[in-house]
Scaffold this active site. Structure first.
Site, short mmCIF file in Angstrom:
data_model
loop_
_atom_site.label_atom_id
_atom_site.label_comp_id
_atom_site.label_asym_id
_atom_site.label_seq_id
_atom_site.Cartn_x
_atom_site.Cartn_y
_atom_site.Cartn_z
N LYS A 91 0.85 -1.19 0.00
CA LYS A 91 0.00 0.00 0.00
C LYS A 91 0.88 1.23 0.00
CE LYS A 91 -3.86 2.25 0.32
NZ LYS A 91 -3.47 2.91 -0.96
N GLN A 112 7.26 3.99 3.77
CA GLN A 112 5.84 3.63 3.80
C GLN A 112 5.62 2.37 4.63
OE1 GLN A 112 3.76 5.64 1.36
NE2 GLN A 112 2.22 5.07 2.86
N LYS A 115 5.62 3.43 8.24
CA LYS A 115 4.48 4.32 8.46
C LYS A 115 3.19 3.52 8.53
CE LYS A 115 4.19 7.67 5.45
NZ LYS A 115 3.84 8.52 4.28
N LYS A 127 5.36 1.70 -3.10
CA LYS A 127 5.29 3.04 -3.70
C LYS A 127 5.54 2.90 -5.19
CE LYS A 127 4.77 7.30 -2.21
NZ LYS A 127 4.13 7.79 -0.97
N GLY A 166 -2.66 8.34 -4.33
CA GLY A 166 -1.96 9.51 -4.87
C GLY A 166 -0.71 9.85 -4.08
N ASP A 167 0.08 10.73 -4.65
CA ASP A 167 1.23 11.36 -4.00
C ASP A 167 1.50 12.61 -4.84
OD1 ASP A 167 3.44 10.65 -1.81
OD2 ASP A 167 4.55 11.47 -3.49
N THR A 211 -4.33 13.69 5.11
CA THR A 211 -2.91 13.80 5.45
C THR A 211 -2.67 15.10 6.22
OG1 THR A 211 -2.43 12.60 3.43
CG2 THR A 211 -0.57 13.61 4.56
N ASN A 242 -1.92 19.12 -2.02
CA ASN A 242 -2.94 18.47 -1.20
C ASN A 242 -2.61 18.51 0.30
OD1 ASN A 242 -3.55 15.56 0.17
ND2 ASN A 242 -5.30 16.33 -0.96
N SER A 378 -6.79 5.93 3.82
CA SER A 378 -6.87 5.01 2.68
C SER A 378 -7.30 3.62 3.17
CB SER A 378 -5.51 4.90 1.98
OG SER A 378 -5.29 5.98 1.10
P1 NDP Z 1 0.98 17.74 -4.47
O1 NDP Z 1 1.43 17.36 -5.82
O2 NDP Z 1 -0.47 17.97 -4.22
O3 NDP Z 1 1.75 19.06 -3.98
C1 NDP Z 1 3.13 19.09 -3.94
C2 NDP Z 1 3.57 20.48 -3.49
O4 NDP Z 1 4.96 20.45 -3.21
C3 NDP Z 1 3.38 21.52 -4.57
O5 NDP Z 1 3.17 22.78 -3.97
C4 NDP Z 1 4.72 21.47 -5.30
O6 NDP Z 1 5.06 22.67 -5.99
C5 NDP Z 1 5.68 21.27 -4.15
N1 NDP Z 1 6.84 20.52 -4.64
C6 NDP Z 1 6.87 19.28 -5.16
N2 NDP Z 1 8.11 18.93 -5.54
C7 NDP Z 1 8.87 19.98 -5.24
C8 NDP Z 1 10.25 20.24 -5.39
N3 NDP Z 1 11.10 19.33 -5.95
N4 NDP Z 1 10.72 21.45 -4.96
C9 NDP Z 1 9.88 22.36 -4.42
N5 NDP Z 1 8.56 22.18 -4.27
C10 NDP Z 1 8.08 21.01 -4.67
O7 NDP Z 1 1.56 16.60 -3.50
P2 NDP Z 1 1.12 16.22 -2.01
O8 NDP Z 1 0.66 17.44 -1.28
O9 NDP Z 1 0.23 15.04 -2.09
O10 NDP Z 1 2.50 15.72 -1.39
C11 NDP Z 1 3.39 16.56 -0.67
C12 NDP Z 1 4.30 15.72 0.21
O11 NDP Z 1 3.51 14.98 1.14
C13 NDP Z 1 5.15 14.66 -0.51
O12 NDP Z 1 6.36 14.50 0.17
C14 NDP Z 1 4.32 13.41 -0.37
O13 NDP Z 1 5.10 12.25 -0.49
C15 NDP Z 1 3.80 13.59 1.04
N6 NDP Z 1 2.63 12.84 1.42
C16 NDP Z 1 1.48 12.88 0.70
C17 NDP Z 1 0.36 12.19 1.10
C18 NDP Z 1 -0.94 12.26 0.38
O14 NDP Z 1 -1.90 11.67 0.86
N7 NDP Z 1 -1.06 12.98 -0.72
C19 NDP Z 1 0.40 11.33 2.30
C20 NDP Z 1 1.63 11.42 3.05
C21 NDP Z 1 2.69 12.13 2.59
P3 NDP Z 1 4.96 22.72 -7.61
O15 NDP Z 1 3.50 22.78 -7.91
O16 NDP Z 1 5.69 23.94 -7.97
O17 NDP Z 1 5.60 21.46 -8.10
O1 2IT Z 2 3.11 8.94 1.47
C1 2IT Z 2 1.95 8.52 1.67
O2 2IT Z 2 1.64 8.02 2.76
C2 2IT Z 2 0.96 8.64 0.60
N1 2IT Z 2 1.27 9.20 -0.46
C3 2IT Z 2 -0.42 8.08 0.78
C4 2IT Z 2 -0.43 6.61 0.48
C5 2IT Z 2 -1.78 5.95 0.46
O3 2IT Z 2 -1.81 4.79 0.06
O4 2IT Z 2 -2.81 6.56 0.80
#
Ligand code: NDP
Ligand code: 2IT
Length: 446
Positions: A91, A112, A115, A127, A166-167, A211, A242, A378
């Site tokens: 997952k 992951q 976590k 992943k 998603g991520d 998240t 997100n 999830s």
């Molecule tokens: P999104 O794609 O929704 O948003 C990512 C954000 O981070 C955007 O503002 C993006 O800016 C910025 N970003 C991404 N890459 C870079 C980079 N190389 N340098 C600077 N800014 C960057 O992703 P999420 O919000 O889903 O994910 C954000 C973080 O949270 C990640 O580390 C992800 O692994 C983690 N995460 C996500 C979960 C989820 O449920 N979605 C769960 C747990 C952790 P720009 O638009 O300019 O690229």
């Molecule tokens: O980093 C993370 O925990 C996620 N991107 C969410 C993973 C999931 O299966 O909901």
């Protein structure tokens, strides 16, 4: 210095995975925490258990061909790393970003695994993703890419096998296109094969918010241990995707003031507090930039080359990407009297930054604990799918809050037990490891 039993294991990881710096970093951090565990319970170091935990069960790399709007054929590389299935089906999310390579997906899959164990739910770790850059692509291009990606990936998935979500770069729109393609190829409405689905087609309430909300629940519980809370606190939240948006939403609900956020082009400072409705309109509806926010809001200004961590605040929640907060940033935050740091992203703080926070007595919530609310919800989505049921927003959010408080308390308890009170990094690594290790021991050498 690593424990003498663990150093050869880490040397082997370096040798077998050349050039994968983020993976090395993630493994090193966990091994750093395990010295006290193997000293107390030597059986965890037997039967190459730790070596097995560091080696993914399966790694899939595949070609993703698709046709862009100009009729040109494009090729990307797709990945799925099925890291560990001792606790349940693999997952973990899918990341679409041009920097993605095998090392990125391996570090994320490794994190992951622990976590997911911390959530207490029956999910293994995995992943995936691709080096595809969604920026500037039309909806048609995104759909064709997702369909091609799923055409290969589908043969490796299943509600009891591997369940992506998603991520970075993958939200509900992309999950929809992938679910549509999976359904078409499999000829099955297998809701439980993907999470993060829309509410009309098998998704769960609160998954979008989970998240960010979960990260705030964790940090709030951590603040309470020292008689603090979010009320009146100034907060920096990096990113504006997100995780960042729903982190901001919950902070504001609890009386905190978010004064800065960012994207990869720069950051915006708004001392009167970020206007979340405006930010959502720009980021979620128009898929715009934070610089557009600064243009639309007079109390704010945009900084294109600088560090968001230079903005003085009480709490920082890095919620964009790995290694976005370095040692120098940490020193600045400490100098500006930061009270707490909670990682919304995966591994956003460098090892040097983490050490600076811990040494300075800053409360620090590591990503694998703090951001576990997304994957936990999830798992709640999978539970609803399996029982063909759907729960209310309130009931689901209450479950999320209970899970996050449980994770916090378990990390705190483990940190105490293993001699580092208040060290949530150690607590999270040990608690996650023990749960995975116990299951692996019971399942034999597999
Ligand atoms: P999104 O794609 O929704 O948003 C990512 C954000 O981070 C955007 O503002 C993006 O800016 C910025 N970003 C991404 N890459 C870079 C980079 N190389 N340098 C600077 N800014 C960057 O992703 P999420 O919000 O889903 O994910 C954000 C973080 O949270 C990640 O580390 C992800 O692994 C983690 N995460 C996500 C979960 C989820 O449920 N979605 C769960 C747990 C952790 P720009 O638009 O300019 O690229
Ligand atoms: O980093 C993370 O925990 C996620 N991107 C969410 C993973 C999931 O299966 O909901």
């Amino acid at each position: 210095m690593l424990d003498e039993k663990l150093q050869p294991i880490f040397d082997d990881v370096l040798r077998r995975n050349p050039g994968e710096d983020e993976f090395h970093q993630a493994v090193r951090e966990v091994l750093d925490s395990l010295g006290a565990v193997v000293a107390k319970h030597p059986h965890y170091a037997e039967d190459a258990l730790i070596e097995r935990i560091c080696e993914p069960e399966r790694q899939i790399i595949f070609r993703v061909p698709w046709v862009d709007d100009k009729g040109q054929v494009q090729i990307n590389r797709g990945f799925r790393v099925q890291f560990n299935s001792a606790l349940g089906p693999f997952k973990g999310g899918l990341r679409f970003h041009p920097t993605v390579y095998l090392g990125t997906i391996k570090f994320l899959g490794f994190e992951q695994t622990f976590k997911n164990a911390l959530t207490g739910m029956p999910i293994g770790g995995g992943k995936g993703g691709a080096d595809f850059d969604p920026k500037g692509r039309s909806s048609g291009e995104i759909m064709r890419f997702c369909q091609s990606f799923m055409t290969e990936l589908c043969r490796h998935l299943g509600e009891y096998t591997d369940v992506p979500a998603g991520d970075i770069g993958v939200g509900q729109r992309e999950i929809g296109y992938m679910f549509g393609q999976y359904k078409r190829i499999a000829n099955r409405y297998e809701s439980g094969v993907l999470t993060g689905k829309g509410l009309a087609w098998g998704g769960s309430q609160v998954r979008t918010e989970a998240t960010g909300y979960g990260a705030v629940y964790f940090v709030e519980r951590m603040l309470r241990t020292r008689n603090h809370n979010f009320d009146g606190k100034k907060v920096i939240v990096s990113g504006s995707g997100n995780v960042a948006i729903y982190t901001m939403e919950k902070i504001m609900e609890l009386g905190g003031k978010v004064i800065a956020c960012s994207d990869s082009n720069g950051y915006v400072v708004d001392e009167s507090g970020i206007d979340l409705a405006l930010l959502k309109e720009i980021k979620e509806k128009k898929r715009g930039r934070v610089s557009d926010y600064a243009k639309a809001r007079r109390s704010s200004h945009f900084v294109s080359n600088g560090r968001i961590w230079d903005v003085p605040a009480d709490v920082a929640m890095p919620s964009a990407t790995q290694n976005e907060l370095n040692g120098q940033d940490a020193r600045t935050l400490v100098k500006n009297r930061i009270v707490a740091v909670g990682e919304g992203a995966n591994m956003p703080c460098t090892p040097e930054a983490v050490k600076i926070f811990l040494d300075a007595g800053v409360m620090f919530g590591p990503g694998k604990a703090t951001n576990a609310g997304g994957v936990a919800t999830s798992a709640l989505e999978m539970q609803q799918n399996a029982s063909r049921d759907s729960w209310t927003f309130e009931a689901t959010e209450a479950r999320l809050a209970t899970i996050m408080h449980g994770i916090h308390d378990r990390c705190a308890e483990m940190a105490d037990t293993y001699g580092s009170p208040g060290n949530y990094v150690l607590g999270a690594n040990v608690a996650g490891f023990i749960r995975v290790a116990e299951a692996m021991r019971a399942l034999g050498i597999v």
